[in-house]
Design a protein around this motif. Structure first.
Motif, PDB file in Angstrom:
ATOM      1  N   ILE A 163       0.865  -1.186   0.000  1.00 23.80           N
ATOM      2  CA  ILE A 163       0.000   0.000   0.000  1.00 23.80           C
ATOM      3  C   ILE A 163       0.895   1.228   0.000  1.00 23.80           C
ATOM      4  CG2 ILE A 163      -1.919   1.196   1.110  1.00 23.80           C
ATOM      5  CD1 ILE A 163      -2.678  -1.406   2.475  1.00 23.80           C
ATOM      6  N   HIS A 164       0.938   1.904  -1.146  1.00 27.95           N
ATOM      7  CA  HIS A 164       1.784   3.072  -1.351  1.00 27.95           C
ATOM      8  C   HIS A 164       1.092   4.308  -0.782  1.00 27.95           C
ATOM      9  CE1 HIS A 164       3.749   6.166  -4.117  1.00 27.95           C
ATOM     10  NE2 HIS A 164       4.792   5.572  -3.540  1.00 27.95           N
ATOM     11  N   HIS A 165       1.872   5.343  -0.476  1.00 27.88           N
ATOM     12  CA  HIS A 165       1.281   6.535   0.137  1.00 27.88           C
ATOM     13  C   HIS A 165       0.337   7.284  -0.801  1.00 27.88           C
ATOM     14  CE1 HIS A 165       3.888   9.418  -2.030  1.00 27.88           C
ATOM     15  NE2 HIS A 165       4.880   8.558  -1.830  1.00 27.88           N
ATOM     16  N   THR A 166       0.351   6.949  -2.103  1.00 30.18           N
ATOM     17  CA  THR A 166      -0.591   7.587  -3.035  1.00 30.18           C
ATOM     18  C   THR A 166      -1.897   6.809  -3.165  1.00 30.18           C
ATOM     19  OG1 THR A 166       0.317   6.387  -4.948  1.00 30.18           O
ATOM     20  CG2 THR A 166       1.304   8.539  -4.408  1.00 30.18           C
ATOM     21  N   ALA A 167      -2.039   5.716  -2.440  1.00 32.20           N
ATOM     22  CA  ALA A 167      -3.229   4.876  -2.569  1.00 32.20           C
ATOM     23  C   ALA A 167      -4.474   5.583  -2.050  1.00 32.20           C
ATOM     24  CB  ALA A 167      -3.033   3.568  -1.800  1.00 32.20           C
ATOM     25  N   ASP A 168      -5.618   5.206  -2.592  1.00 36.39           N
ATOM     26  CA  ASP A 168      -6.907   5.575  -2.017  1.00 36.39           C
ATOM     27  C   ASP A 168      -7.101   4.630  -0.832  1.00 36.39           C
ATOM     28  OD1 ASP A 168      -9.625   5.687  -1.320  1.00 36.39           O
ATOM     29  OD2 ASP A 168     -10.260   6.130  -3.376  1.00 36.39           O
ATOM     30  N   VAL A 169      -6.783   5.117   0.344  1.00 37.84           N
ATOM     31  CA  VAL A 169      -6.699   4.245   1.522  1.00 37.84           C
ATOM     32  C   VAL A 169      -8.037   3.586   1.848  1.00 37.84           C
ATOM     33  CG1 VAL A 169      -6.259   4.194   4.010  1.00 37.84           C
ATOM     34  CG2 VAL A 169      -4.707   5.437   2.492  1.00 37.84           C
ATOM     35  N   ALA A 170      -9.115   4.341   1.799  1.00 35.44           N
ATOM     36  CA  ALA A 170     -10.427   3.777   2.123  1.00 35.44           C
ATOM     37  C   ALA A 170     -10.799   2.671   1.148  1.00 35.44           C
ATOM     38  CB  ALA A 170     -11.478   4.880   2.115  1.00 35.44           C
ATOM     39  N   THR A 193       5.519  -2.509   8.116  1.00 38.72           N
ATOM     40  CA  THR A 193       5.674  -1.077   7.859  1.00 38.72           C
ATOM     41  C   THR A 193       7.021  -0.833   7.188  1.00 38.72           C
ATOM     42  OG1 THR A 193       4.381  -0.594   9.849  1.00 38.72           O
ATOM     43  CG2 THR A 193       5.658   1.210   8.896  1.00 38.72           C
ATOM     44  N   VAL A 194       7.008   0.001   6.122  1.00 35.33           N
ATOM     45  CA  VAL A 194       8.239   0.320   5.390  1.00 35.33           C
ATOM     46  C   VAL A 194       8.342   1.829   5.190  1.00 35.33           C
ATOM     47  CG1 VAL A 194       8.363  -1.899   4.200  1.00 35.33           C
ATOM     48  CG2 VAL A 194       7.059  -0.021   3.164  1.00 35.33           C
ATOM     49  N   GLN A 195       9.539   2.291   4.867  1.00 37.19           N
ATOM     50  CA  GLN A 195       9.764   3.718   4.687  1.00 37.19           C
ATOM     51  C   GLN A 195       9.306   4.222   3.321  1.00 37.19           C
ATOM     52  OE1 GLN A 195      10.826   5.850   7.164  1.00 37.19           O
ATOM     53  NE2 GLN A 195      10.500   3.987   8.381  1.00 37.19           N
ATOM     54  N   ASP A 196       9.514   3.412   2.284  1.00 35.65           N
ATOM     55  CA  ASP A 196       9.169   3.860   0.935  1.00 35.65           C
ATOM     56  C   ASP A 196       8.947   2.645   0.040  1.00 35.65           C
ATOM     57  OD1 ASP A 196      11.714   2.841   0.376  1.00 35.65           O
ATOM     58  OD2 ASP A 196      12.653   4.810   0.389  1.00 35.65           O
ATOM     59  N   TRP A 197       8.673   2.913  -1.243  1.00 34.99           N
ATOM     60  CA  TRP A 197       8.324   1.816  -2.145  1.00 34.99           C
ATOM     61  C   TRP A 197       9.498   0.872  -2.393  1.00 34.99           C
ATOM     62  CZ3 TRP A 197      10.618   0.638  -6.768  1.00 34.99           C
ATOM     63  CH2 TRP A 197      11.359   1.620  -7.410  1.00 34.99           C
ATOM     64  N   LYS A 198      10.720   1.389  -2.332  1.00 33.83           N
ATOM     65  CA  LYS A 198      11.868   0.516  -2.554  1.00 33.83           C
ATOM     66  C   LYS A 198      12.004  -0.515  -1.428  1.00 33.83           C
ATOM     67  CE  LYS A 198      14.532   3.723  -5.411  1.00 33.83           C
ATOM     68  NZ  LYS A 198      15.788   4.495  -5.558  1.00 33.83           N
ATOM     69  N   GLU A 199      11.818  -0.047  -0.191  1.00 32.05           N
ATOM     70  CA  GLU A 199      11.837  -0.992   0.926  1.00 32.05           C
ATOM     71  C   GLU A 199      10.629  -1.923   0.845  1.00 32.05           C
ATOM     72  OE1 GLU A 199      11.835  -1.114   5.836  1.00 32.05           O
ATOM     73  OE2 GLU A 199      12.012   0.824   4.799  1.00 32.05           O
TER      74      GLU A 199
END
Length: 497
Positions: free
Chosen positions: A225-232, A349-355
């Motif tokens: 789940i990337h930070h740009t996702a529609d979380v809901a 939990t990860v810091q970014d998409w690469k992790e």
């Protein structure tokens, strides 16, 4: 004389194979219209019996629930049927006029269908239809814990086919399944190809049988789940997918990998969808019942969160749909990181998409290579990176992996047998359909002339190499004399060519 169960089941397989051979030879002469009418009748029969077969499967196996099992049966009977009904599988199925190549379909013959206990009746409906669509016969080997419902589903498919004009004896099911019977089926000289859906050991046995086989590897599906996702929307899709039939489909989510910047939002959204996050003590108790002696505990497979909580000795809120435990490690020593086939999710939990990509790869390496991966994101560059690099045959984007992987909510071919490619030691990465149960012959017309071979003129390099070789033999001639002889021989050879 009474035969013991092993001998009886082996003899039953041999009898079924002989009958199937005879029936399939008759089916091979059927027209496309006749074949399509048979498959349409089977689809209708599966649709009408969907709920009854679902109830039988749940009662017999204890896995899943009736409403979702019914939906799986309908998926096989309706969605798969719609995807295959117009496919040509008889005679000349394709003509390439430009290259003057005709493709001609010929059935493989007799299919051995291995049936899992987690999806028994839907698997029978699905495999029966794709086998007969390609003019094959099929013999099912059910899991012992799902023998009755598998037998009933096969009986319904067989009767529907015969009513629509199919020869008797195309569809059979072992009535008293034993390991010896399955081995006889997959190794017998009359068996032509194996469709293996089941545990890792069964799939390995299919590939070791000496027969062509389509097997399915395990599906330890990670979802990023990337930070740009529609979380809901992501939370809704994930919970709906993971809880479907209590997680018994191998394409269902097994672990979530979430960007730290949206962790709180994701947790809150999942909780609104009915997720319960385990504390450390509760997580330990649930983890303790997931595995037994290094293998998945059958008592958690396809069970409700309430049943799993009771088994683990914990209390959970009313209405809980899925159990989630935070994890930081991957490996068999960390049960939340393995394929669980139940409404339990690991949460990383990860810091970014690469992790995130690295963590997803670790989870796939643990036990899901080649199967399925999910990603929720709006950043196309990140989606592209996952699609290019991850060793999964299906990358489900912004949808539940259960439904995306089988082609219910994506444009992938609807199927209940999902190949894992060479990543998972499978022969194909495709979603299996009738096209995989055909031999395709090519009638190829000559469209160009092959140019004649041209003589190769002697070159200075050729002469030098020959001179060096002969000089080393110490034949009593000078280099000039040897050179003149070589030139003469090469000139004569060129003239004759």
């Amino acid at each position: 004389m009474m035969l013991d169960a092993d001998l009886y089941s082996v003899q039953e397989v041999r009898t079924f194979l002989a009958k199937a051979k005879e029936a399939q030879a008759k089916l091979e002469s059927f027209s496309q219209e006749q074949v399509d009418a048979i498959v349409a009748a089977m689809s209708k029969a599966g649709e009408e019996a969907a709920e009854r077969l679902a109830a039988m499967a749940v009662e017999e196996t204890g896995f899943g629930n009736v409403p979702d099992k019914r939906m799986k049966n309908l998926f096989a009977a309706q969605r798969v049927y719609e995807a295959i009904k117009d496919r040509k599988t008889v005679g000349i199925i394709r003509k390439d006029e430009e290259n003057k190549v005709w493709e001609v379909a010929q059935p493989v013959g007799i299919v051995a269908g291995i049936v899992p206990s987690t999806n028994p009746t839907s698997t029978v409906i699905f495999k029966s239809m794709i086998a007969l669509k390609a003019r094959n016969a099929i013999i099912f080997s059910p899991h012992p814990s799902a023998a009755k419902c598998t037998l009933e589903a096969a009986r319904l498919m067989a009767e529907a086919a015969v009513r629509a004009g199919a020869p008797e004896g195309l569809i059979h099911c072992i009535t008293k399944p034993t390991l010896q019977a399955t081995n006889e089926l997959i190794k017998h000289k009359l068996t032509d190809v194996i469709l293996a859906t089941g545990g890792t050991a069964m799939v390995k046995a299919a590939y070791s049988s000496g027969k062509p086989a389509f097997g399915v590897g395990p599906g330890n599906v990670p979802v990023y789940i990337h930070h740009t996702a529609d979380v809901a929307a992501a939370a809704k899709h994930i919970v709906q997918s993971k809880t479907f039939d209590y997680g018994t489909i191998c394409a269902s989510e097994q672990a979530l990998v979430v960007d730290e910047s949206i962790k709180r939002q994701v947790i809150a959204a999942l909780q609104r969808e009915g997720a319960y996050f385990l504390n450390e003590q509760e997580k330990g108790r649930v983890a303790a019942v997931i595995m037994i002696n290094g293998s998945l505990n059958a008592k958690v497979v396809g069970r409700s969160p309430q049943a799993i909580a009771e088994l683990a000795g914990i209390s959970i809120p009313t209405g809980t749909r899925v159990l989630i435990g935070e994890e930081t490690q991957v490996g068999k020593a960390f049960p939340l990181s393995v394929e669980k086939l139940s409404p339990i999710l690991g949460f990383y939990t990860v810091q970014d998409w690469k992790e995130g990509a690295k963590r997803c790869r670790e989870l796939l390496d643990l036990g899901g290579l080649g199967h399925t991966l999910g990603i929720h994101a709006q950043d196309e560059a990140v989606i592209t990176a996952f699609g290019l690099a991850q060793p999964a045959s299906r990358i489900a984007v912004n949808t539940g992996t259960t439904f995306g992987g089988i082609g219910a909510t994506t444009g992938i071919q609807p199927s209940l047998t999902l190949g894992c490619g060479s990543f998972g030691n499978n022969i194909t990465s495709d979603n299996i359909g009738p096209q995989h149960l055909l031999n395709v012959k090519r009638v190829a017309f000559g469209i160009r002339e092959m140019p004649p071979s041209q003589p190769v003129a002697a070159t200075a390099a050729t002469e030098a190499a020959a001179l060096e070789a002969v000089s080393s033999l110490n034949v009593g001639l000078s280099r000039d004399e040897i050179k003149d002889i070589i030139k003469s021989v090469l000139a004569e050879m060129t003239a004759k060519a």
